[in-house]
Design an enzyme around this catalytic site. Structure first.
Site, PDB file in Angstrom:
ATOM      1  N   PHE A 115      18.700 -26.027   3.333  1.00 59.37           N
ATOM      2  CA  PHE A 115      19.577 -26.366   4.613  1.00 59.37           C
ATOM      3  C   PHE A 115      19.059 -27.344   5.272  1.00 59.37           C
ATOM      4  O   PHE A 115      19.642 -27.729   6.279  1.00 59.37           O
ATOM      5  CB  PHE A 115      19.989 -24.863   5.135  1.00 59.37           C
ATOM      6  CG  PHE A 115      21.151 -24.132   4.606  1.00 59.37           C
ATOM      7  CD1 PHE A 115      21.162 -23.451   3.565  1.00 59.37           C
ATOM      8  CD2 PHE A 115      22.322 -24.246   5.366  1.00 59.37           C
ATOM      9  CE1 PHE A 115      22.189 -22.838   3.060  1.00 59.37           C
ATOM     10  CE2 PHE A 115      23.595 -23.654   4.682  1.00 59.37           C
ATOM     11  CZ  PHE A 115      23.494 -22.667   3.517  1.00 59.37           C
ATOM     12  N   GLN A 136      16.302 -32.592  -8.508  1.00 58.99           N
ATOM     13  CA  GLN A 136      15.629 -31.500  -9.128  1.00 58.99           C
ATOM     14  C   GLN A 136      14.839 -30.537  -7.950  1.00 58.99           C
ATOM     15  O   GLN A 136      14.786 -29.460  -8.369  1.00 58.99           O
ATOM     16  CB  GLN A 136      14.484 -32.187 -10.093  1.00 58.99           C
ATOM     17  CG  GLN A 136      14.216 -31.057 -11.115  1.00 58.99           C
ATOM     18  CD  GLN A 136      13.209 -31.645 -12.049  1.00 58.99           C
ATOM     19  OE1 GLN A 136      12.269 -32.239 -11.790  1.00 58.99           O
ATOM     20  NE2 GLN A 136      13.423 -31.763 -13.566  1.00 58.99           N
ATOM     21  N   PHE A 167       5.797   1.841  17.288  1.00 55.93           N
ATOM     22  CA  PHE A 167       6.417   1.027  16.473  1.00 55.93           C
ATOM     23  C   PHE A 167       7.528   2.022  16.033  1.00 55.93           C
ATOM     24  O   PHE A 167       7.922   1.938  14.588  1.00 55.93           O
ATOM     25  CB  PHE A 167       5.850   0.371  15.522  1.00 55.93           C
ATOM     26  CG  PHE A 167       4.840  -0.581  15.895  1.00 55.93           C
ATOM     27  CD1 PHE A 167       4.605  -1.150  17.257  1.00 55.93           C
ATOM     28  CD2 PHE A 167       3.768  -0.852  15.212  1.00 55.93           C
ATOM     29  CE1 PHE A 167       4.117  -2.024  17.612  1.00 55.93           C
ATOM     30  CE2 PHE A 167       2.790  -1.892  15.609  1.00 55.93           C
ATOM     31  CZ  PHE A 167       2.874  -2.471  16.768  1.00 55.93           C
ATOM     32  N   GLU A 170      12.563   5.233   1.169  1.00 53.46           N
ATOM     33  CA  GLU A 170      12.602   4.120   2.144  1.00 53.46           C
ATOM     34  C   GLU A 170      12.322   2.824   1.506  1.00 53.46           C
ATOM     35  O   GLU A 170      13.147   1.755   1.655  1.00 53.46           O
ATOM     36  CB  GLU A 170      11.921   4.308   3.323  1.00 53.46           C
ATOM     37  CG  GLU A 170      11.741   3.209   4.593  1.00 53.46           C
ATOM     38  CD  GLU A 170      11.400   3.489   5.650  1.00 53.46           C
ATOM     39  OE1 GLU A 170      11.732   4.361   6.495  1.00 53.46           O
ATOM     40  OE2 GLU A 170      10.284   2.822   6.128  1.00 53.46           O
TER      41      GLU A 170
HETATM   42  C1  LIG Z   1       9.705  -3.858  12.254  1.00 54.39           C
HETATM   43  C2  LIG Z   1       9.032  -2.544  12.139  1.00 54.39           C
HETATM   44  C3  LIG Z   1       9.458  -1.266  12.052  1.00 54.39           C
HETATM   45  C4  LIG Z   1       8.599  -0.234  11.964  1.00 54.39           C
HETATM   46  N1  LIG Z   1       9.147   0.991  11.943  1.00 54.39           N
HETATM   47  C5  LIG Z   1       8.356   1.972  12.061  1.00 54.39           C
HETATM   48  C6  LIG Z   1       8.907   3.639  12.309  1.00 54.39           C
HETATM   49  O1  LIG Z   1      10.031   3.818  12.302  1.00 54.39           O
HETATM   50  N2  LIG Z   1       8.212   4.597  12.158  1.00 54.39           N
HETATM   51  C7  LIG Z   1       6.977   4.517  12.234  1.00 54.39           C
HETATM   52  O2  LIG Z   1       6.199   5.214  12.176  1.00 54.39           O
HETATM   53  N3  LIG Z   1       6.425   3.182  11.864  1.00 54.39           N
HETATM   54  C8  LIG Z   1       7.134   1.999  11.942  1.00 54.39           C
HETATM   55  N4  LIG Z   1       6.683   0.910  11.795  1.00 54.39           N
HETATM   56  C9  LIG Z   1       5.009   0.791  11.771  1.00 54.39           C
HETATM   57  C10 LIG Z   1       4.412   0.216  10.384  1.00 54.39           C
HETATM   58  O3  LIG Z   1       4.582   1.097   9.400  1.00 54.39           O
HETATM   59  C11 LIG Z   1       3.296  -0.375  10.554  1.00 54.39           C
HETATM   60  O4  LIG Z   1       3.193  -1.430  11.402  1.00 54.39           O
HETATM   61  C12 LIG Z   1       2.512  -0.658   9.187  1.00 54.39           C
HETATM   62  O5  LIG Z   1       2.343   0.536   8.510  1.00 54.39           O
HETATM   63  C13 LIG Z   1       1.154  -1.419   9.264  1.00 54.39           C
HETATM   64  O6  LIG Z   1       0.420  -0.657  10.399  1.00 54.39           O
HETATM   65  P1  LIG Z   1      -0.506  -1.362  11.485  1.00 54.39           P
HETATM   66  O7  LIG Z   1       0.666  -2.170  12.131  1.00 54.39           O
HETATM   67  O8  LIG Z   1      -1.035  -0.505  12.136  1.00 54.39           O
HETATM   68  O9  LIG Z   1      -1.317  -2.466  10.698  1.00 54.39           O
HETATM   69  P2  LIG Z   1      -2.855  -2.372  10.439  1.00 54.39           P
HETATM   70  O10 LIG Z   1      -2.773  -1.228   9.582  1.00 54.39           O
HETATM   71  O11 LIG Z   1      -3.936  -2.497  11.493  1.00 54.39           O
HETATM   72  O12 LIG Z   1      -2.997  -3.426   9.213  1.00 54.39           O
HETATM   73  C14 LIG Z   1      -3.376  -4.797   9.648  1.00 54.39           C
HETATM   74  C15 LIG Z   1      -3.754  -5.747   8.531  1.00 54.39           C
HETATM   75  O13 LIG Z   1      -4.612  -5.161   7.843  1.00 54.39           O
HETATM   76  C16 LIG Z   1      -4.359  -4.896   6.381  1.00 54.39           C
HETATM   77  N5  LIG Z   1      -4.991  -3.662   5.881  1.00 54.39           N
HETATM   78  C17 LIG Z   1      -5.267  -2.569   6.904  1.00 54.39           C
HETATM   79  N6  LIG Z   1      -5.875  -1.454   6.010  1.00 54.39           N
HETATM   80  C18 LIG Z   1      -5.920  -1.760   4.751  1.00 54.39           C
HETATM   81  C19 LIG Z   1      -6.311  -1.485   3.504  1.00 54.39           C
HETATM   82  N7  LIG Z   1      -6.796  -0.276   3.310  1.00 54.39           N
HETATM   83  N8  LIG Z   1      -6.248  -2.303   2.557  1.00 54.39           N
HETATM   84  C20 LIG Z   1      -6.132  -3.522   2.327  1.00 54.39           C
HETATM   85  N9  LIG Z   1      -5.378  -3.979   3.566  1.00 54.39           N
HETATM   86  C21 LIG Z   1      -5.372  -3.225   4.894  1.00 54.39           C
HETATM   87  C22 LIG Z   1      -2.848  -4.818   6.377  1.00 54.39           C
HETATM   88  O14 LIG Z   1      -2.128  -5.047   5.190  1.00 54.39           O
HETATM   89  C23 LIG Z   1      -2.494  -5.629   7.411  1.00 54.39           C
HETATM   90  O15 LIG Z   1      -2.317  -7.118   6.852  1.00 54.39           O
HETATM   91  C24 LIG Z   1       7.308  -0.404  11.906  1.00 54.39           C
HETATM   92  C25 LIG Z   1       6.757  -1.881  11.835  1.00 54.39           C
HETATM   93  C26 LIG Z   1       7.792  -2.719  11.848  1.00 54.39           C
HETATM   94  C27 LIG Z   1       7.082  -4.029  11.816  1.00 54.39           C
END
Ligand SMILES: Cc1cc2nc3c(=O)[nH]c(=O)nc-3n(C[C@H](O)[C@H](O)[C@H](O)COP(=O)(O)OP(=O)(O)OC[C@H]3O[C@@H](n4cnc5c(N)ncnc54)[C@H](O)[C@@H]3O)c2cc1C
Length: 382
Positions: free
Chosen positions: A341, A282, A158, A245
């Site tokens: 819309f 409203q 990502f 950021e």
């Molecule tokens: C459009 C986009 C751009 C991005 N760009 C970059 C980038 O340039 N560089 C980069 O390194 N990354 C990037 N990312 C990655 C992004 O930082 C991660 O997707 C994000 O931090 C979530 O991690 P995950 O996808 O592994 O979700 P997970 O960590 O698997 O989380 C899944 C769910 O569980 C919840 N959860 C997990 N742990 C906890 C906790 N401890 N407490 C409460 N809830 C929790 C989360 O809130 C989420 O709802 C990008 C992501 C997107 C969608």
């Protein structure tokens, strides 16, 4: 308390809005449909110094103070309809250029900043892994010491700008026993480094004009000169970049929320249902009133976080608060606009459905809303 912008700050915003209206808003629907990242528009943005707002002028930057830099991003979010391009600029500037500017050695600044500022080069921040998203503490990418350098192995996912980036700011474990604080180091890697390659390119729901990919490191050699922020200093560099950021993307969203509000008012004043315009209903008027309240609150929280950048050591909580509120309010405002819309809001040509898709990502990247709540509550001592 009076909150007013200086004449110079107003001019900065007006110039960016004028530029964006003229240069960035043609063919956005096609670019979004084709997931097309425009290097031509990137260069135009660089000419406006959007790629390097706070960086010192001697490195090619605009030399703006942090608050004015954030105001510039707000103007970009208002003027530019290309949410993906806006996001790519934020990713490049806030999570890569600023860390080099703040934590890089003089040699690194001289080597990297001029081309990252003038648009010749694009940067990507690589932290997330398959088993390490929200939980940044558990990255497994390693940088093993070897003579005067390190060997990096691992796969990042990502990574925004990954498919087009020239410079990678990658975070790797240098001492597993120390964990996140002290055990992670930030490195600069050139896209032509042996063993580095771009992996899977993802198709995503929104922000489609901004490329995103896997980045693969197989025995990539980096020298000690490529370390940013010292061995073990990765967490400090990353946390600082996230403060910028979260504040900067929030500012961009505030700009877009203003645009949504204006569009909604205009539509509600002209679209008739029965004998009267829908703004007289409203249900519509209240929806717009809520959008106004959300916009004003979002802007104030963002300005508070912006005011603390490079000034307060306690600003992490302000950035997390702004990010949490603004991203949730952005999603709500985008959906409200679509509802106002009606059928037109759901059709691509009106550009609202694209903003809904773009907005939805904002509660995930830079740390999800749940993670912002974790940060805020931890900083409150819980
Ligand atoms: C459009 C986009 C751009 C991005 N760009 C970059 C980038 O340039 N560089 C980069 O390194 N990354 C990037 N990312 C990655 C992004 O930082 C991660 O997707 C994000 O931090 C979530 O991690 P995950 O996808 O592994 O979700 P997970 O960590 O698997 O989380 C899944 C769910 O569980 C919840 N959860 C997990 N742990 C906890 C906790 N401890 N407490 C409460 N809830 C929790 C989360 O809130 C989420 O709802 C990008 C992501 C997107 C969608």
């Amino acid at each position: 308390m009076e909150l007013s912008l200086t004449a110079e700050q107003i001019l900065i915003q007006e110039n960016i809005i004028g530029f964006a209206n003229k240069e960035l808003n043609n063919n956005v629907i096609e670019r979004d449909r084709n997931q097309f990242f425009s290097s031509e528009l990137w260069k135009k943005c660089a000419e406006q110094k959007l790629t390097c707002l706070p960086v010192d002028e001697n490195f090619g930057g605009a030399g703006l103070d942090p608050f004015s830099s954030i105001l510039a991003l707000e103007a970009l979010g208002y003027g530019s309809n290309d949410g993906g391009l806006n996001f790519s600029i934020c990713a490049h500037l806030l999570a890569c250029v600023i860390p080099i500017w703040k934590y890089g050695s003089e040699a690194q600044k001289n080597k990297f900043l001029p081309d990252l500022c003038n648009g010749k080069k694009i940067a990507v921040n690589a932290m997330t892994e398959n088993e390490s998203g929200s939980d940044v503490f558990s990255i497994t990418t390693t940088a093993l010491k070897q003579d005067k350098g390190f060997i990096i192995n691992g796969t990042k996912i990502f990574c925004s700008n990954g498919p087009v980036a020239d410079v990678i700011l990658v975070y790797a474990l240098t001492d597993e026993s120390k964990g996140y604080y002290g055990g992670i180091t930030a490195f600069l890697v050139d896209k032509n480094a042996k063993g580095f390659k771009v992996g899977q390119q993802y198709e995503k729901m929104g922000l489609r004009t901004s490329g995103i990919s896997e980045l693969i490191f197989e025995n990539v050699y980096v020298s000690e000169d490529d370390i940013v922020g010292g061995v073990g200093g990765g967490a400090t560099v990353f946390n600082h970049s996230m403060e910028w950021e979260r504040t900067g993307v929030a500012a961009c969203h505030v700009g877009t929320m203003r645009k949504l509000l204006e569009k909604s008012i205009e539509y509600a004043q002209t679209r008739k249902s029965g004998n009267e315009v829908i703004g007289k209903k409203q249900a519509i008027a209240h929806r717009i009133a809520t959008m106004k309240v959300q916009l004003e609150a979002a802007r104030l929280l963002t300005y508070k976080a912006a005011f603390g950048l490079e000034r307060s050591k306690e600003n992490m909580i302000n950035a997390a608060t702004a990010k949490l509120f603004v991203s949730e309010a952005f999603v709500a405002s985008a959906i409200d606009t679509m509802q106002i819309f009606g059928g037109n809001g759901y059709m691509t040509e009106y550009g609202i459905e694209r903003i809904v898709r773009d907005a939805l990502g904002s509660t995930v990247y830079s740390g999800t809303s749940d993670i912002q709540k974790n940060i805020i509550s931890r900083l409150l001592g819980l």
